[in-house]
Each structure stands twice: as structure tokens, then as C-alpha cells.
Write a protein that holds these residues in place. Structure first.
Motif, short mmCIF file in Angstrom:
data_model
loop_
_atom_site.label_atom_id
_atom_site.label_comp_id
_atom_site.label_asym_id
_atom_site.label_seq_id
_atom_site.Cartn_x
_atom_site.Cartn_y
_atom_site.Cartn_z
N PRO A 18 10.53 7.98 0.11
CA PRO A 18 11.23 7.12 -1.19
C PRO A 18 12.05 8.37 -1.69
CG PRO A 18 8.79 7.94 -1.68
CD PRO A 18 8.84 8.27 -0.03
N ILE A 19 13.11 7.71 -2.35
CA ILE A 19 13.99 8.58 -3.05
C ILE A 19 13.56 8.53 -4.88
CG2 ILE A 19 16.56 9.03 -3.92
CD1 ILE A 19 17.20 7.45 -1.33
N LEU A 20 13.04 9.56 -5.13
CA LEU A 20 12.34 9.91 -6.37
C LEU A 20 13.46 10.65 -7.24
CD1 LEU A 20 8.81 10.44 -5.27
CD2 LEU A 20 9.84 8.27 -5.84
N ASP A 21 14.30 11.21 -7.00
CA ASP A 21 15.28 12.15 -7.60
C ASP A 21 16.70 11.40 -7.92
OD1 ASP A 21 15.86 15.17 -8.57
OD2 ASP A 21 17.45 14.48 -7.64
N SER A 60 23.70 10.25 -5.20
CA SER A 60 24.79 10.83 -4.12
C SER A 60 24.51 9.87 -2.77
CB SER A 60 24.14 12.19 -3.91
OG SER A 60 22.90 12.18 -3.20
N LYS A 61 23.54 9.25 -2.72
CA LYS A 61 23.48 8.21 -1.69
C LYS A 61 23.76 6.88 -1.92
CE LYS A 61 19.72 10.80 0.76
NZ LYS A 61 20.21 11.14 1.92
N GLU A 62 24.37 6.71 -3.30
CA GLU A 62 24.61 5.37 -3.74
C GLU A 62 23.71 4.36 -3.56
OE1 GLU A 62 28.26 4.17 -2.56
OE2 GLU A 62 29.54 5.65 -3.38
N HIS A 63 22.32 4.85 -3.78
CA HIS A 63 20.99 4.25 -3.69
C HIS A 63 20.76 3.55 -5.13
CE1 HIS A 63 17.53 2.82 -1.31
NE2 HIS A 63 16.75 2.99 -2.45
N ILE A 92 9.79 -2.76 1.50
CA ILE A 92 8.61 -2.47 0.41
C ILE A 92 9.76 -1.58 -0.41
CG2 ILE A 92 6.93 -1.35 -0.50
CD1 ILE A 92 5.38 -2.09 2.10
N GLN A 93 9.97 -1.93 -1.76
CA GLN A 93 11.02 -1.16 -2.39
C GLN A 93 10.46 -0.32 -3.61
OE1 GLN A 93 13.66 -4.50 -3.48
NE2 GLN A 93 15.38 -3.55 -2.02
N TYR A 94 9.13 -0.41 -3.93
CA TYR A 94 8.53 0.15 -4.97
C TYR A 94 6.84 0.05 -4.78
CZ TYR A 94 8.28 -4.48 -7.25
OH TYR A 94 8.04 -5.58 -7.52
N HIS A 95 6.34 1.06 -5.46
CA HIS A 95 4.81 1.30 -5.31
C HIS A 95 4.29 -0.04 -6.04
CE1 HIS A 95 1.16 3.13 -4.83
NE2 HIS A 95 0.81 2.84 -5.93
N GLY A 96 3.47 -0.59 -5.36
CA GLY A 96 2.52 -1.88 -5.73
C GLY A 96 3.48 -3.10 -5.74
N GLN A 97 4.36 -3.23 -5.02
CA GLN A 97 5.34 -4.52 -5.01
C GLN A 97 4.59 -5.64 -4.31
OE1 GLN A 97 8.95 -4.21 -2.70
NE2 GLN A 97 9.52 -6.04 -3.45
N PRO A 98 4.32 -6.72 -5.14
CA PRO A 98 3.71 -7.96 -4.35
C PRO A 98 4.10 -8.42 -3.26
CG PRO A 98 4.46 -8.25 -6.99
CD PRO A 98 5.14 -6.97 -6.30
N VAL A 99 3.07 -8.59 -2.25
CA VAL A 99 3.29 -9.13 -1.20
C VAL A 99 2.83 -10.42 -0.76
CG1 VAL A 99 3.01 -8.67 1.56
CG2 VAL A 99 3.36 -6.75 -0.04
N LEU A 100 1.57 -10.62 -1.33
CA LEU A 100 0.95 -12.17 -1.01
C LEU A 100 0.08 -12.59 -2.43
CD1 LEU A 100 -0.99 -11.32 2.29
CD2 LEU A 100 1.14 -12.60 1.98
N ILE A 101 -0.05 -13.72 -2.44
CA ILE A 101 -0.87 -14.24 -3.57
C ILE A 101 -2.25 -14.79 -3.04
CG2 ILE A 101 -1.28 -15.68 -5.51
CD1 ILE A 101 0.82 -13.66 -6.06
N VAL A 102 -3.64 -14.41 -3.54
CA VAL A 102 -4.73 -14.92 -3.24
C VAL A 102 -5.13 -15.88 -4.24
CG1 VAL A 102 -7.03 -14.35 -2.63
CG2 VAL A 102 -5.50 -12.85 -2.03
N VAL A 103 -5.43 -17.21 -3.68
CA VAL A 103 -5.69 -18.12 -4.61
C VAL A 103 -7.62 -18.56 -4.51
CG1 VAL A 103 -5.56 -20.48 -5.39
CG2 VAL A 103 -3.54 -19.10 -4.73
N ALA A 104 -8.08 -18.52 -5.29
CA ALA A 104 -9.34 -18.60 -5.41
C ALA A 104 -10.26 -19.50 -6.44
CB ALA A 104 -10.43 -17.11 -5.05
N PRO A 117 0.83 -1.22 0.01
CA PRO A 117 0.08 -0.09 0.00
C PRO A 117 0.89 1.28 0.07
CG PRO A 117 0.12 -0.74 2.31
CD PRO A 117 0.69 -1.94 1.24
N VAL A 118 2.11 1.28 0.20
CA VAL A 118 2.95 2.33 0.02
C VAL A 118 4.14 2.16 -0.91
CG1 VAL A 118 2.56 2.90 2.65
CG2 VAL A 118 4.46 1.42 2.05
N THR A 119 4.84 3.29 -1.03
CA THR A 119 5.83 3.15 -2.12
C THR A 119 7.13 2.87 -1.46
OG1 THR A 119 4.93 4.99 -3.35
CG2 THR A 119 7.21 4.58 -3.75
N SER A 120 7.21 3.22 -0.36
CA SER A 120 8.65 2.69 0.45
C SER A 120 8.49 2.45 1.91
CB SER A 120 9.76 3.81 0.32
OG SER A 120 10.73 3.42 0.63
#
Length: 234
Positions: free
Chosen positions: A138-141, A147-150, A104-116, A54-57
């Protein structure tokens, strides 16, 4: 290139100067191409839908799946702990996990899988999962990231000869800075795959992909099965 050289290449059966179209271009442009999503699903087929961060970072603090599991038709909710093999699905470089259980490293990263039982049930249940996060900035620039070696991937270069000397002694030199907003292209096919177990303990995967061998390798790695036990059909 001079005209007689072009004519010579054409006479030798080359493609220089000739317009070529992709072997599947006509089917795709006319809408008659067959993709995995166009085929009927087998009897008893289960459907999977991802639960996205639910979050970007940030970092996952807790996950509540009780509401989702209470939905009729939901069979199971899979997490990173349910993956028998390796989680990393980076096709070239490592660093791309199938499901995250911590950072969480990016927006919308998969966390779980629902099987139905159906796609609609899986999608509805996935949205009922509550993920509590400790959100970080989040670092967006791109300059701040450097500079942060990210790095998404550490820098690397391909060199041939003494490029620095050639540039410094070049007759014409141009220096500047450019920012390019890279965008992923829009896929023609639906993002879907059908996986079926076979009688020999292997997995038969049907999917619309440009790289079936890559899919075969990654599925085998995730399921901890021999490469030969995963068959991919495009």
C-alpha cells in the motif's frame, strides 16, 4: 467590528455575537435523543453484517463462503453481482464502491454481506468467510502518492481573480509546508439502518443520518429504483 455595528445587527435579529446551540444538542448531550438503533425491530427482521477485506491493498483471488453458509440462521451471502443497480456510492465524486469483487483499495473494505436471522449470527458467520488475496504494497506516504499520481481524487482548485499575481506582489509572504493528519469525527449514533419494503414496491429506510436526501438517492441508485420509490426517515 465596532460596537454600534454589533448592536445594530442584534437589533435586526441577527446571530452575530450570540451563542447558539444546535436544535438537538440538549437531547444528545443528555442521552435522550432517539436514534434508529433505539427503536424495536419489526417481526421477522433479518440482519446484515459485512465481510471485510483481510488486507490493506491487493486483489481478490478466491472466496470461500462454505463455512459461513453452513451456520444455522444464515439466509444468504450477497456479493457485488447481486446488486441490481450501480455499485458506486460516491456521494459527490465517483470511486467508492459498495462491495468490491476484485481490487482492494483500503483496509476493511466491504466484500460481501451476510444476511441472517440475528445480528450475532450474521457477525459470527461473516468471520468464517475465507478470502484469499494477492497482497500488494500500500502507498501510505502522501509524497509517494503524489509522485505516482495515485490520487484518491485528482487535484482541483477554485480561483477568483489573479491569485498568483496577488501572492507574488504581497507585502508579507510566508512559505512552508505542513502535514495534517485528518481524522473522522466520532459519531454519536450507532451505525445502523432499517429497511422495509412497502406495498407499492418501494423501500422505507430508517437511519441516523445528517443527509437523508443523499441516502435516498444512493439507495435508489443501488436498487435501480425510481428516486420517489425510496423514502428515508431520520
Amino acid at each position: 467590528m465596532r460596537h454600534f455595528e454589533m448592536d445594530k445587527l442584534k437589533a435586526q435579529g441577527g446571530s452575530v455575537g450570540e451563542s447558539k446551540y444546535h436544535e438537538s444538542a440538549i437531547k444528545q448531550v443528555c442521552g435522550s435523543a432517539n436514534f434508529a438503533d433505539d427503536n424495536p425491530e419489526p417481526y421477522g427482521c433479518l440482519h446484515a453484517y459485512p465481510v471485510l477485506a483481510p488486507v490493506t491493498s491487493g486483489f481478490i483471488k478466491s472466496i470461500d463462503t462454505s463455512l459461513a453458509l453452513a451456520v444455522e440462521g444464515v439466509k444468504r451471502i450477497l456479493s457485488a453481482e447481486d446488486v441490481p443497480g450501480k455499485l458506486d456510492i460516491g456521494p459527490v465524486f465517483p470511486g467508492d464502491v459498495l462491495l468490491t469483487s476484485h481490487e482492494i483499495q483500503y483496509h476493511g473494505q466491504p466484500v460481501l454481506i451476510v444476511v441472517a436471522d440475528t445480528y450475532e449470527i450474521a457477525r459470527r458467520a461473516a468471520r468464517l468467510v475465507v478470502i484469499e488475496c494477492e497482497q500488494t504494497t500500500p502507498i501510505l506516504d502522501i509524497k509517494k502518492a503524489i509522485s505516482k499520481e495515485h490520487w484518491v481524487r485528482p487535484p482541483h482548485s477554485l480561483n477568483r481573480g489573479n491569485s498568483e499575481n496577488a501572492i507574488n506582489n504581497a507585502t508579507h509572504q510566508l512559505k512552508g509546508e505542513i502535514n495534517i493528519g485528518g481524522q473522522e469525527h466520532f459519531y454519536l449514533e450507532g451505525q445502523i439502518a432499517l429497511a422495509q419494503p412497502d406495498n407499492d414496491g418501494g423501500i422505507h429506510v430508517q437511519c441516523s443520518t445528517q443527509h437523508p436526501t443523499e441516502v435516498q438517492h444512493l439507495v435508489a441508485k443501488i436498487l435501480k429504483k425510481p428516486f420517489s420509490f425510496v423514502n428515508v426517515e431520520t
